[in-house]
Scaffold this motif. Structure first.
Motif, PDB file in Angstrom:
ATOM      1  N   ALA A 139       8.686 -11.827   8.607  1.00 45.87           N
ATOM      2  CA  ALA A 139       8.358 -10.769   8.010  1.00 45.87           C
ATOM      3  C   ALA A 139       6.994 -10.199   8.056  1.00 45.87           C
ATOM      4  N   LEU A 140       6.031 -11.159   8.848  1.00 44.82           N
ATOM      5  CA  LEU A 140       4.361 -11.212   8.689  1.00 44.82           C
ATOM      6  C   LEU A 140       4.578 -11.276   9.972  1.00 44.82           C
ATOM      7  N   ALA A 141       5.508 -11.697  10.776  1.00 43.59           N
ATOM      8  CA  ALA A 141       5.038 -12.704  12.160  1.00 43.59           C
ATOM      9  C   ALA A 141       5.270 -10.850  13.168  1.00 43.59           C
ATOM     10  N   TYR A 191       2.682  -2.919   5.736  1.00 44.44           N
ATOM     11  CA  TYR A 191       2.945  -2.753   5.221  1.00 44.44           C
ATOM     12  C   TYR A 191       4.418  -2.029   5.062  1.00 44.44           C
ATOM     13  N   VAL A 192       4.315  -1.103   5.984  1.00 43.35           N
ATOM     14  CA  VAL A 192       5.584  -0.105   6.768  1.00 43.35           C
ATOM     15  C   VAL A 192       6.545  -1.383   6.896  1.00 43.35           C
ATOM     16  N   VAL A 193       6.154  -2.303   7.996  1.00 40.60           N
ATOM     17  CA  VAL A 193       7.637  -3.092   8.943  1.00 40.60           C
ATOM     18  C   VAL A 193       7.557  -3.717   7.612  1.00 40.60           C
ATOM     19  N   LEU A 194       6.544  -3.979   6.385  1.00 42.37           N
ATOM     20  CA  LEU A 194       7.331  -5.423   5.590  1.00 42.37           C
ATOM     21  C   LEU A 194       8.246  -4.446   4.748  1.00 42.37           C
ATOM     22  N   LEU A 217      -1.971 -11.311  -2.075  1.00 41.77           N
ATOM     23  CA  LEU A 217      -2.198 -12.540  -2.132  1.00 41.77           C
ATOM     24  C   LEU A 217      -2.581 -11.752  -0.089  1.00 41.77           C
ATOM     25  N   ILE A 218      -2.070 -10.928   0.592  1.00 37.18           N
ATOM     26  CA  ILE A 218      -2.418 -10.863   2.337  1.00 37.18           C
ATOM     27  C   ILE A 218      -2.566  -9.042   2.131  1.00 37.18           C
ATOM     28  N   TRP A 219      -1.936  -8.390   1.603  1.00 38.72           N
ATOM     29  CA  TRP A 219      -2.399  -7.037   2.004  1.00 38.72           C
ATOM     30  C   TRP A 219      -4.250  -6.072   1.231  1.00 38.72           C
ATOM     31  N   ILE A 220      -4.034  -6.760  -0.098  1.00 38.96           N
ATOM     32  CA  ILE A 220      -4.935  -6.206  -0.567  1.00 38.96           C
ATOM     33  C   ILE A 220      -5.848  -6.536  -0.144  1.00 38.96           C
ATOM     34  N   PRO A 221      -6.626  -8.126  -0.598  1.00 31.96           N
ATOM     35  CA  PRO A 221      -7.284  -8.753  -0.204  1.00 31.96           C
ATOM     36  C   PRO A 221      -7.751  -8.408   2.043  1.00 31.96           C
ATOM     37  N   ARG A 222      -7.313  -8.408   3.021  1.00 38.19           N
ATOM     38  CA  ARG A 222      -6.704  -7.405   4.005  1.00 38.19           C
ATOM     39  C   ARG A 222      -7.773  -6.497   3.735  1.00 38.19           C
ATOM     40  N   LEU A 223      -6.707  -5.583   2.779  1.00 34.61           N
ATOM     41  CA  LEU A 223      -7.886  -3.968   2.891  1.00 34.61           C
ATOM     42  C   LEU A 223      -9.124  -3.994   2.269  1.00 34.61           C
ATOM     43  N   GLY A 224      -9.774  -5.755   1.238  1.00 35.47           N
ATOM     44  CA  GLY A 224     -10.950  -5.617   0.733  1.00 35.47           C
ATOM     45  C   GLY A 224     -12.378  -5.852   1.771  1.00 35.47           C
ATOM     46  N   ALA A 225     -11.161  -6.848   2.914  1.00 31.32           N
ATOM     47  CA  ALA A 225     -12.261  -7.228   4.043  1.00 31.32           C
ATOM     48  C   ALA A 225     -12.558  -5.962   4.697  1.00 31.32           C
TER      49      ALA A 225
END
Length: 572
Positions: A139-141, A191-194, A217-225
């Motif tokens: 799913a991540l890929a 996010y939608v694809v996940l 662990l993935i989406w929120i840290p990326r949004l913060g970045a």
């Protein structure tokens, strides 16, 4: 007959609400005598038979006695609320007990976490774990591929990397916002694809792990970045929206990402333990991870205090003493916010309210810290925007410059008020508090206090708007007064100036005083203070001053009429 039927209905309902013994003891002898006549059991047939034998006065007395007893019984528990000092003491003792409990359970931390992992592995089995992580990786890929494709379809936003479009502020802002929007669109597609893959591939048990894992662990840290790159631009000093050098920009960017990761890991682990048979109350790992987050914030604020002070100071040369004080104290403010929010979370955990603990586990305290720490940064952003958005100075000369500076500060004060309201609304939203509904109740002291604050805020904005208009008009009039005009000069050869240059300051003071008095009176009236004596006293004082200073009042009124008639001009 209608009255008797109404009594029968009310008594039937009241029979379901037992009256307290305290309420019965407080009733009179006659009422007690009537209450003793109530049949046992109190059925509808018994009530009909009893009411048929009684007069209207006896029925009315019985009804009043029964309703008073029920009302006093329901109001009794509310009077047992503890005083505020006692509640503070109890909360402090509960927090101390909670900290001691966390320390006492520390030796069991590793074994408990091992048990949570073992329960997780046992629930899925080796094949189930392999399938779960394979689905997550797949799913991540796919989500990353869709994110990359969506960004590419939106256009090559890096085409201006070496161009000249970013040499001015608006070019830099347009570039950074466009880049952030591209990243945001990509993250939304991710996010939608996940979510689609989660609905199609994962079972309910698998989603209980995969959902929090990906989000926290993935989406929120990326949004913060992405947000950090928007503001700090760590690799492009020419695009940086804040006043900070490369060293501190990179330091803050790295550690903000680390902070998002640590906060996300804290929330994820609490959910993981709770879903695998290890509640937080058993190991108290949430206490240690939350403490680590707050200590990390303190470390960042203290280490980068020089950069944070420069960031808050900004590049506007028209800084006030207030701006300098805010810049100097901002690192300490960040540390204080971290400490206070840590204590708030610990007080909520010690109180044990399930609703509040649930909000804490969802990250409400972290979002609150984010907006509180952003509030002073928004002040710097507002000053920078006003510097470039405020209309050009009207007129020339020292007086026009002062009026222009006052206009800029007026815009800044309005921006600060709007930013404060925005931050309050965002924080209230995280704690499921609707300030609009809260203010609309109109009964509690809290709702009245909110309405009073809204009145004062509206008055403040209205006063600033009036001051802005008067300052711009005053700048033009004062500039005209400085320009020599031989034809309009007086006998002494001075330059003639408009009467508005004298009337406008008087109008500004009068408007400010009027708005302030009205706002204070309305706010006091809203919180329940009777303002009638204040109005009467103000009238008496006004009459006394009027009679005692007739000559002064006469001169002021005469001067106003001179100004209105334009009998004299500045310089004559």
């Amino acid at each position: 007959m209608i009255f008797r039927l109404l009594v029968v209905c009310v008594l039937s309902i009241a029979a379901l609400l037992p009256a307290s013994s305290d309420a019965q003891e407080s009733s009179g002898a006659a009422e007690m005598s009537l209450l003793e006549q109530l049949p046992e059991p109190l059925t509808q047939e018994a009530i009909h038979e009893m009411v048929a034998r009684m007069s209207d006065d006896e029925v009315r007395a019985l009804l009043l006695a029964r309703l008073d007893a029920v009302a006093q019984g329901n109001a009794g528990p509310a009077a047992e609320r503890k005083p505020l000092p006692i509640r503070i003491r109890d909360t402090a003792l509960a927090m101390g007990a909670s900290w001691w409990d966390a320390i006492a359970r520390l030796p069991n931390l590793i074994s408990a976490e091992s048990r949570a992992v073992a329960n997780f592995a046992e629930r899925f089995g080796p094949a189930g774990l392999a399938q779960l992580f394979a689905y997550i990786l797949g799913a991540l890929a796919v989500a990353l591929a869709v994110e990359w494709l969506s960004v590419r379809l939106l256009g090559r936003f890096r085409r201006i990397e070496t161009g000249t479009e970013t040499q001015d502020l608006w070019g830099a802002v347009r570039y950074l916002v466009r880049r952030f929007m591209h990243e945001l669109v990509g993250l939304i597609a991710f996010y939608v694809v996940l979510r689609i893959f989660g609905a199609l591939l994962f079972s309910e048990q698998q989603l209980a792990f995969a959902g929090p894992f990906v989000i926290y662990l993935i989406w929120i840290p990326r949004l913060g970045a992405a947000l950090s790159r928007l503001v700090l631009a760590p690799n492009r000093s020419d695009l940086r929206l804040i006043n900070v050098n490369d060293r501190w920009a990179r330091y803050l960017h790295r550690n903000l990402i680390g902070l998002f990761l640590l906060g996300g890991f804290t929330i994820f682990l609490l959910h993981f333990n709770a879903s695998n048979g290890v509640p937080n109350a058993e190991v108290r790992i949430g206490f240690w991870l939350n403490t680590a987050v707050h200590l990390y914030i303190i470390l960042i604020a203290w280490t980068a205090r020089e950069g944070l002070t420069d960031m808050m100071r900004g590049t506007d040369p028209d800084r006030t003493e207030f701006d300098e004080t805010v810049a100097r104290l901002y690192p300490k403010f960040a540390i204080a916010v971290s400490v206070v929010m840590w204590l708030v979370v610990e007080a909520i955990v010690a109180a044990g309210s399930p609703e509040m603990v649930s909000l804490v586990m969802q990250g409400a305290s972290y979002v609150t810290m984010f907006w509180l720490l952003m509030a002073p940064a928004l002040n710097t952003l507002i000053r920078g925007l006003v510097r470039h958005l405020v209309p050009p100075m009207a007129g020339e000369g020292k007086l026009a410059e002062e009026a222009h500076r006052a206009t800029k500060r007026g815009y800044i004060r309005i921006g600060r008020m709007l930013a404060a309201v925005f931050v309050i609304l965002m924080v209230a939203k995280e704690w499921d508090v609707s300030l609009i509904d809260f203010a609309g109740t109109g009964e509690s002291i809290g709702s009245k206090f909110v309405v009073a604050l809204l009145i004062l805020a509206a008055a403040y904005v209205a006063n600033e708007v009036v001051s802005l208009w008067i300052n711009r008009k005053l700048a033009r009039e004062q500039t005209a007064a400085e320009v020599p005009d031989v034809d309009s000069g007086g006998e002494g050869g001075g330059a003639g100036g408009s009467r508005l240059a004298t009337v406008l300051p008087l109008l500004r003071v009068s408007a400010s005083v009027t708005i302030a008095v009205l706002a204070i009176l309305l706010a006091l009236g809203e919180v329940g203070i009777n303002i009638t004596p204040l109005l009467a006293g103000a009238g008496v004082v006004g009459l006394a001053v009027g009679f005692g200073a007739q000559k002064l009042v006469s001169d002021i009124v005469g001067g106003i009429f001179f100004l209105i008639d334009d009998a004299f001009r500045i310089g004559e």
